[in-house]
Design a protein around this motif. Structure first.
Motif, mmCIF file in Angstrom:
data_model
loop_
_atom_site.group_PDB
_atom_site.id
_atom_site.type_symbol
_atom_site.label_atom_id
_atom_site.label_comp_id
_atom_site.label_asym_id
_atom_site.label_seq_id
_atom_site.Cartn_x
_atom_site.Cartn_y
_atom_site.Cartn_z
ATOM 1 N N ASN A 179 -8.160 50.015 65.401
ATOM 2 C CA ASN A 179 -6.709 50.189 65.364
ATOM 3 C C ASN A 179 -6.127 50.199 66.770
ATOM 4 O O ASN A 179 -6.730 50.722 67.709
ATOM 5 N N ASP A 180 -4.940 49.608 66.891
ATOM 6 C CA ASP A 180 -4.187 49.543 68.160
ATOM 7 C C ASP A 180 -4.793 48.593 69.182
ATOM 8 O O ASP A 180 -4.281 48.472 70.300
ATOM 9 N N SER A 181 -5.878 47.905 68.842
ATOM 10 C CA SER A 181 -6.485 46.969 69.798
ATOM 11 C C SER A 181 -5.820 45.596 69.748
ATOM 12 O O SER A 181 -5.979 44.795 70.668
ATOM 13 N N LYS A 182 -5.093 45.307 68.662
ATOM 14 C CA LYS A 182 -4.470 44.001 68.432
ATOM 15 C C LYS A 182 -5.509 42.888 68.373
ATOM 16 O O LYS A 182 -5.221 41.731 68.696
ATOM 17 N N GLU A 183 -6.715 43.255 67.948
ATOM 18 C CA GLU A 183 -7.794 42.283 67.815
ATOM 19 C C GLU A 183 -8.497 42.470 66.477
ATOM 20 O O GLU A 183 -8.744 43.591 66.038
ATOM 21 N N PHE A 184 -8.817 41.340 65.849
ATOM 22 C CA PHE A 184 -9.561 41.334 64.588
ATOM 23 C C PHE A 184 -10.591 40.216 64.668
ATOM 24 O O PHE A 184 -10.247 39.075 65.006
ATOM 25 N N GLU A 185 -11.846 40.532 64.364
ATOM 26 C CA GLU A 185 -12.913 39.532 64.406
ATOM 27 C C GLU A 185 -13.793 39.662 63.165
ATOM 28 O O GLU A 185 -14.138 40.776 62.756
ATOM 29 N N THR A 186 -14.151 38.522 62.583
ATOM 30 C CA THR A 186 -15.072 38.498 61.449
ATOM 31 C C THR A 186 -16.117 37.416 61.672
ATOM 32 O O THR A 186 -15.771 36.287 62.039
ATOM 33 N N THR A 187 -17.365 37.770 61.454
ATOM 34 C CA THR A 187 -18.466 36.819 61.545
ATOM 35 C C THR A 187 -19.183 36.791 60.207
ATOM 36 O O THR A 187 -19.609 37.830 59.707
ATOM 37 N N LEU A 188 -19.323 35.601 59.627
ATOM 38 C CA LEU A 188 -19.981 35.469 58.327
ATOM 39 C C LEU A 188 -21.445 35.063 58.513
ATOM 40 O O LEU A 188 -21.744 34.049 59.143
ATOM 41 N N ILE A 189 -22.336 35.861 57.948
ATOM 42 C CA ILE A 189 -23.765 35.583 58.041
ATOM 43 C C ILE A 189 -24.250 34.842 56.802
ATOM 44 O O ILE A 189 -25.078 33.934 56.885
ATOM 45 N N GLU A 190 -23.718 35.214 55.658
ATOM 46 C CA GLU A 190 -24.190 34.633 54.395
ATOM 47 C C GLU A 190 -23.087 34.733 53.355
ATOM 48 O O GLU A 190 -22.387 35.745 53.275
ATOM 49 N N GLY A 191 -22.903 33.672 52.548
ATOM 50 C CA GLY A 191 -21.907 33.696 51.484
ATOM 51 C C GLY A 191 -20.597 33.054 51.894
ATOM 52 O O GLY A 191 -20.559 32.150 52.727
ATOM 53 N N ILE A 192 -19.502 33.555 51.325
ATOM 54 C CA ILE A 192 -18.159 33.035 51.599
ATOM 55 C C ILE A 192 -17.192 34.215 51.660
ATOM 56 O O ILE A 192 -17.283 35.140 50.858
ATOM 57 N N VAL A 193 -16.255 34.180 52.609
ATOM 58 C CA VAL A 193 -15.201 35.196 52.660
ATOM 59 C C VAL A 193 -13.858 34.515 52.888
ATOM 60 O O VAL A 193 -13.771 33.459 53.513
#
Length: 312
Positions: A179-193
């Motif tokens: 929160n409050d970082s103004k950053e969002f990161e997602t890394t997908l290892i397996e499957g679908i998002v």
């Protein structure tokens, strides 16, 4: 690796030489690392079974994460309100919330009621309803977490953060969104998002295996991840690959629970920092190693909870 020695390590009774032997063995190959994690899981399950008989109505299994040093033991604060996960009660929108908070400098692993396994990084908070898994699977994340989501096609799993939300059915992925970082990161290892804005059901993008998505204060980035090395934080291994010094500072503050002050904007924006460190190496070793190739010096206060960094 000898099982008896591994169990000494899990219990915290291994000597320094034995700890080094185990850590070297874990790093030697992916097969060793997988075997280590399986043994750890079995050890934690046995601990939980014993505790379950003595304790009444806990809402989640809280498992201390890998004990890399005596100084940083898993000490997770669990604020529990409401009912036991397996108690038979009616679903309610007003169900009380469960909150798990990991203090700075520590990590933890939990298993949710549906079987989903979650690793929480330092200074992270996970919140979910007491009746999680009945009709909805929603969690709120402030921080960084690695998820191995149990498959359930009828009930999708949502990770909600300040900036974005992630929808999955059953897959493995990492989310970093303090929160409050103004950053969002997602890394997908397996499957679908699928990735959405936090307050919208309009899909921004869908990730396939090995893809990375980031939202930096409204600026989107999507790419194929060249390596999973940076996700090894859940093993107590910190990996940096050509990152700015500001990123190093932010991570070290979280990992070691210290306040770092840098007196130069030039230093903060300086790029090209690459390295791999064990948590047990300690922050002084990390800074000393990096400073050999980059233009800064540092001083640490007597209490070792504050560091001042300045140009050489």
């Amino acid at each position: 690796m000898n099982q008896e020695l591994l169990y000494k390590y899990f219990k915290g009774t291994a000597s320094i030489d034995e700890e080094k032997q185990i850590l070297d063995w874990v790093e030697a190959s992916d097969a060793n690392r997988e075997a280590f994690l399986k043994e750890r899981m079995m050890f934690d399950i046995s601990l939980f079974s014993e505790k379950q008989e003595a304790e009444e109505k806990k809402t989640a299994r809280l498992i201390p994460m890998l004990r890399w040093t005596a100084r940083i033991a898993a000490a997770v604060i669990v604020a529990v309100a409401g009912y036991f996960m397996t108690t038979d009660y009616l679903y309610s929108k007003d169900a009380q919330l469960q909150t798990i908070t990991v203090p700075a400098g520590q990590r933890a692993q939990i298993t949710l009621a549906d079987g989903t396994r979650v690793w929480l990084n330092s200074k992270s908070t996970l919140t979910y309803a007491a009746n999680f898994g009945r009709k909805e699977r929603n969690v709120q994340l402030d921080g960084e977490a690695y998820f191995e989501v149990a498959k359930n096609k009828q009930i999708p799993f949502y990770v909600n953060t300040e900036m974005n939300k992630v929808r999955v059915v059953g897959t493995c992925f990492n989310v970093c969104a303090y929160n409050d970082s103004k950053e969002f990161e997602t890394t997908l290892i397996e499957g679908i998002v699928d990735i959405y804005p936090s307050r919208s059901n309009q899909v921004i993008t869908r990730l396939q295996k090995d893809e990375f998505f980031a939202n930096y204060d409204g600026r989107y980035k999507k790419t194929v991840l060249p390596s999973y090395e940076y996700l090894r934080w859940k093993e107590g291994l910190y990996c940096f690959d050509d990152v700015p010094f500001s990123c190093i500072v932010d991570k070290l503050e979280k990992y070691y629970n210290v306040k770092i002050t840098v007196n130069s904007a030039k230093l903060l924006n300086h790029g090209g920092f690459t390295g791999k460190f064990r948590e047990q190496d300690g922050i002084e070793h990390i800074l000393k190693t990096i400073s050999k190739d980059h233009p800064f010096s540092y001083s640490i206060n007597e209490a070792k909870d504050s560091i001042f960094i300045y140009e050489k």
